[in-house]
Design a protein around this motif. Structure first.
Motif, PDB file in Angstrom:
ATOM      1  N   GLY A 133      26.419  51.477  39.088  1.00  0.00           N
ATOM      2  CA  GLY A 133      27.346  50.531  39.683  1.00  0.00           C
ATOM      3  C   GLY A 133      27.128  49.128  39.153  1.00  0.00           C
ATOM      4  O   GLY A 133      26.364  48.907  38.206  1.00  0.00           O
ATOM      5  N   VAL A 134      27.800  48.186  39.782  1.00  0.00           N
ATOM      6  CA  VAL A 134      27.742  46.787  39.364  1.00  0.00           C
ATOM      7  C   VAL A 134      27.412  45.911  40.573  1.00  0.00           C
ATOM      8  O   VAL A 134      27.360  46.385  41.704  1.00  0.00           O
ATOM      9  N   SER A 135      27.228  44.629  40.305  1.00  0.00           N
ATOM     10  CA  SER A 135      26.896  43.700  41.377  1.00  0.00           C
ATOM     11  C   SER A 135      27.498  42.328  41.066  1.00  0.00           C
ATOM     12  O   SER A 135      27.634  41.948  39.895  1.00  0.00           O
ATOM     13  N   ASN A 136      27.864  41.620  42.109  1.00  0.00           N
ATOM     14  CA  ASN A 136      28.365  40.252  41.997  1.00  0.00           C
ATOM     15  C   ASN A 136      29.659  40.128  41.204  1.00  0.00           C
ATOM     16  O   ASN A 136      29.927  39.090  40.590  1.00  0.00           O
ATOM     17  N   MET A 137      30.480  41.155  41.224  1.00  0.00           N
ATOM     18  CA  MET A 137      31.777  41.089  40.557  1.00  0.00           C
ATOM     19  C   MET A 137      32.868  40.702  41.548  1.00  0.00           C
ATOM     20  O   MET A 137      33.142  41.426  42.505  1.00  0.00           O
ATOM     21  N   THR A 138      33.482  39.554  41.307  1.00  0.00           N
ATOM     22  CA  THR A 138      34.656  39.120  42.058  1.00  0.00           C
ATOM     23  C   THR A 138      35.865  39.906  41.563  1.00  0.00           C
ATOM     24  O   THR A 138      35.788  40.603  40.539  1.00  0.00           O
ATOM     25  N   PRO A 139      37.012  39.806  42.250  1.00  0.00           N
ATOM     26  CA  PRO A 139      38.208  40.486  41.730  1.00  0.00           C
ATOM     27  C   PRO A 139      38.524  40.102  40.291  1.00  0.00           C
ATOM     28  O   PRO A 139      38.847  40.976  39.463  1.00  0.00           O
ATOM     29  N   LYS A 140      38.432  38.823  39.959  1.00  0.00           N
ATOM     30  CA  LYS A 140      38.740  38.371  38.602  1.00  0.00           C
ATOM     31  C   LYS A 140      37.762  38.956  37.592  1.00  0.00           C
ATOM     32  O   LYS A 140      38.163  39.441  36.517  1.00  0.00           O
ATOM     33  N   ILE A 141      36.472  38.919  37.910  1.00  0.00           N
ATOM     34  CA  ILE A 141      35.461  39.448  36.982  1.00  0.00           C
ATOM     35  C   ILE A 141      35.604  40.961  36.859  1.00  0.00           C
ATOM     36  O   ILE A 141      35.505  41.516  35.763  1.00  0.00           O
ATOM     37  N   TRP A 142      35.843  41.641  37.979  1.00  0.00           N
ATOM     38  CA  TRP A 142      36.057  43.095  37.953  1.00  0.00           C
ATOM     39  C   TRP A 142      37.190  43.445  36.999  1.00  0.00           C
ATOM     40  O   TRP A 142      37.041  44.318  36.129  1.00  0.00           O
ATOM     41  N   ASN A 143      38.286  42.761  37.129  1.00  0.00           N
ATOM     42  CA  ASN A 143      39.460  43.071  36.302  1.00  0.00           C
ATOM     43  C   ASN A 143      39.274  42.698  34.837  1.00  0.00           C
ATOM     44  O   ASN A 143      39.993  43.210  33.967  1.00  0.00           O
ATOM     45  N   SER A 144      38.306  41.841  34.547  1.00  0.00           N
ATOM     46  CA  SER A 144      38.047  41.467  33.155  1.00  0.00           C
ATOM     47  C   SER A 144      37.135  42.453  32.435  1.00  0.00           C
ATOM     48  O   SER A 144      37.126  42.510  31.205  1.00  0.00           O
ATOM     49  N   PHE A 145      36.369  43.246  33.198  1.00  0.00           N
ATOM     50  CA  PHE A 145      35.427  44.178  32.580  1.00  0.00           C
ATOM     51  C   PHE A 145      35.726  45.652  32.844  1.00  0.00           C
ATOM     52  O   PHE A 145      35.777  46.465  31.917  1.00  0.00           O
ATOM     53  N   VAL A 146      35.896  46.013  34.090  1.00  0.00           N
ATOM     54  CA  VAL A 146      35.920  47.421  34.487  1.00  0.00           C
ATOM     55  C   VAL A 146      37.044  48.234  33.834  1.00  0.00           C
ATOM     56  O   VAL A 146      36.821  49.398  33.486  1.00  0.00           O
ATOM     57  N   PRO A 147      38.238  47.667  33.616  1.00  0.00           N
ATOM     58  CA  PRO A 147      39.270  48.464  32.935  1.00  0.00           C
ATOM     59  C   PRO A 147      38.857  48.930  31.543  1.00  0.00           C
ATOM     60  O   PRO A 147      39.441  49.893  31.011  1.00  0.00           O
ATOM     61  N   ARG A 148      37.843  48.297  30.954  1.00  0.00           N
ATOM     62  CA  ARG A 148      37.378  48.700  29.622  1.00  0.00           C
ATOM     63  C   ARG A 148      36.211  49.688  29.695  1.00  0.00           C
ATOM     64  O   ARG A 148      35.753  50.175  28.655  1.00  0.00           O
ATOM     65  N   PHE A 149      35.712  49.957  30.890  1.00  0.00           N
ATOM     66  CA  PHE A 149      34.637  50.937  31.056  1.00  0.00           C
ATOM     67  C   PHE A 149      35.201  52.344  30.916  1.00  0.00           C
ATOM     68  O   PHE A 149      36.352  52.605  31.294  1.00  0.00           O
ATOM     69  N   SER A 150      34.371  53.273  30.450  1.00  0.00           N
ATOM     70  CA  SER A 150      34.792  54.678  30.361  1.00  0.00           C
ATOM     71  C   SER A 150      34.762  55.360  31.723  1.00  0.00           C
ATOM     72  O   SER A 150      35.491  56.315  31.959  1.00  0.00           O
ATOM     73  N   THR A 151      33.896  54.865  32.619  1.00  0.00           N
ATOM     74  CA  THR A 151      33.806  55.425  33.965  1.00  0.00           C
ATOM     75  C   THR A 151      33.864  54.293  34.988  1.00  0.00           C
ATOM     76  O   THR A 151      33.488  53.157  34.696  1.00  0.00           O
ATOM     77  N   ILE A 152      34.328  54.609  36.183  1.00  0.00           N
ATOM     78  CA  ILE A 152      34.440  53.627  37.252  1.00  0.00           C
ATOM     79  C   ILE A 152      33.099  53.514  37.981  1.00  0.00           C
ATOM     80  O   ILE A 152      32.473  54.529  38.302  1.00  0.00           O
ATOM     81  N   PRO A 153      32.624  52.308  38.266  1.00  0.00           N
ATOM     82  CA  PRO A 153      31.381  52.164  39.036  1.00  0.00           C
ATOM     83  C   PRO A 153      31.493  52.836  40.405  1.00  0.00           C
ATOM     84  O   PRO A 153      32.588  52.965  40.959  1.00  0.00           O
ATOM     85  N   SER A 154      30.355  53.240  40.923  1.00  0.00           N
ATOM     86  CA  SER A 154      30.323  53.837  42.263  1.00  0.00           C
ATOM     87  C   SER A 154      30.272  52.779  43.349  1.00  0.00           C
ATOM     88  O   SER A 154      30.790  52.985  44.444  1.00  0.00           O
ATOM     89  N   VAL A 155      29.621  51.644  43.046  1.00  0.00           N
ATOM     90  CA  VAL A 155      29.503  50.566  44.026  1.00  0.00           C
ATOM     91  C   VAL A 155      29.640  49.214  43.343  1.00  0.00           C
ATOM     92  O   VAL A 155      29.456  49.084  42.132  1.00  0.00           O
TER      93      VAL A 155
END
Length: 283
Positions: A133-155
């Motif tokens: 999973g990840v930590s300290n991701m705001t909505p803006k930061i989440w949307n800047s990184f996670v769409p490029r991940f191959s898998t979705i974080p669990s938390v």
């Protein structure tokens, strides 16, 4: 203890024991032993807390089977990038004295996040980590990184309490089955929160303290909570939240306490550089 099924099928205890800012070399060891004796089965540490070794020793010395204790740690910014992150995972395992971790997070959302995430994905495939999973991701930061991940974080582990309920973030996480984990679930001892008239009235009604009402609200909201204390009685009390339930009306009374702002802004200019320059966990 209630358990929550993450989006990868791994089950996590709803209440964890956090060890942020508890020193290594004995104090963390004693606190974790007290927590395990009180009934906790979820311990949350991090490479940057510098106390992974105390956590591992306490779990071993507790006599509780390893597979009955959920262990979380986190990768620090110094070890971002694919190759460095692979080594960071192995270092955490070595410090803990364990063959695997139940959950491993990217501690901060700066630098080569994608390379570090790929290393966590590969470590999971290798059986070194059960969930990532990840930590300290705001909505803006989440949307800047996670769409490029191959898998979705669990938390996504973030600051969260009744004064900062992360409602906008949850609009993104909930549809993807991503659980929010709360650090500072009690507002870091915010006297205003603990003395809030709504919280105090509910505590009086249920024969609980303010902290227990707050944690109960968060648990009923589907949030994984990580209260921290070195006081044995408080450690035990923070777990004593499963013998009462807030009504929907009472939940709504708690929801309206949200101020929409916390003590930490991950999007503030220079935060990543400040953290990297000021917190070195190795040469």
């Amino acid at each position: 203890m209630e358990r929550i099924r993450l989006n990868d099928g791994v089950e996590i205890p709803a209440v964890g024991f956090g060890v942020f800012m508890i020193p290594n070399g004995g104090e963390t060891y004693c606190a974790v032993l007290d927590a395990l004796k009180a009934g906790y089965r979820h311990i949350d540490t991090a490479a940057a807390y510098m106390n992974e070794s105390d956590v591992g020793k306490a779990v071993r010395d507790s006599g509780i089977k390893r597979d009955e204790v959920f262990i979380t740690s986190k990768l620090w910014l110094q070890d971002y990038g694919y190759d460095a992150a692979k080594k960071g995972v192995d270092t955490s395992l070595k410090n803990l004295g364990m063959d695997y971790m139940d959950l491993y997070l990217l501690h901060q959302p700066y630098g080569d996040v994608e390379g570090a995430w790929k290393a966590l994905e590969d470590a999971k495939k290798a059986g070194k980590i059960r969930s990532i999973g990840v930590s300290n991701m705001t909505p803006k930061i989440w949307n800047s990184f996670v769409p490029r991940f191959s898998t979705i974080p669990s938390v996504n582990q973030v600051e969260c309490n009744p004064y900062f309920q992360q409602k906008e973030l949850r609009k993104i996480l909930d549809p993807q089955g991503v659980r929010l984990e709360a650090w500072y679930p009690l507002g870091h001892g915010d006297k205003g929160l603990l003395a809030n008239e709504t919280v105090v009235a509910l505590a009086k009604k249920y024969g609980k303290n303010a902290g227990q009402v707050i944690l109960r609200f968060e648990i009923q909201s589907g949030i994984i909570v990580l209260p921290k204390s070195t006081n044995p009685e408080r450690i035990k009390g923070n777990l004593d939240i499963f013998d009462f339930e807030l009504s929907e009306d009472e939940m709504e009374q708690m929801r309206v306490l949200d101020k929409g702002k916390g003590t930490h802004d991950p999007e503030a200019p220079g935060v990543g550089e400040m953290l990297l320059n000021n917190y070195k966990i190795h040469e």
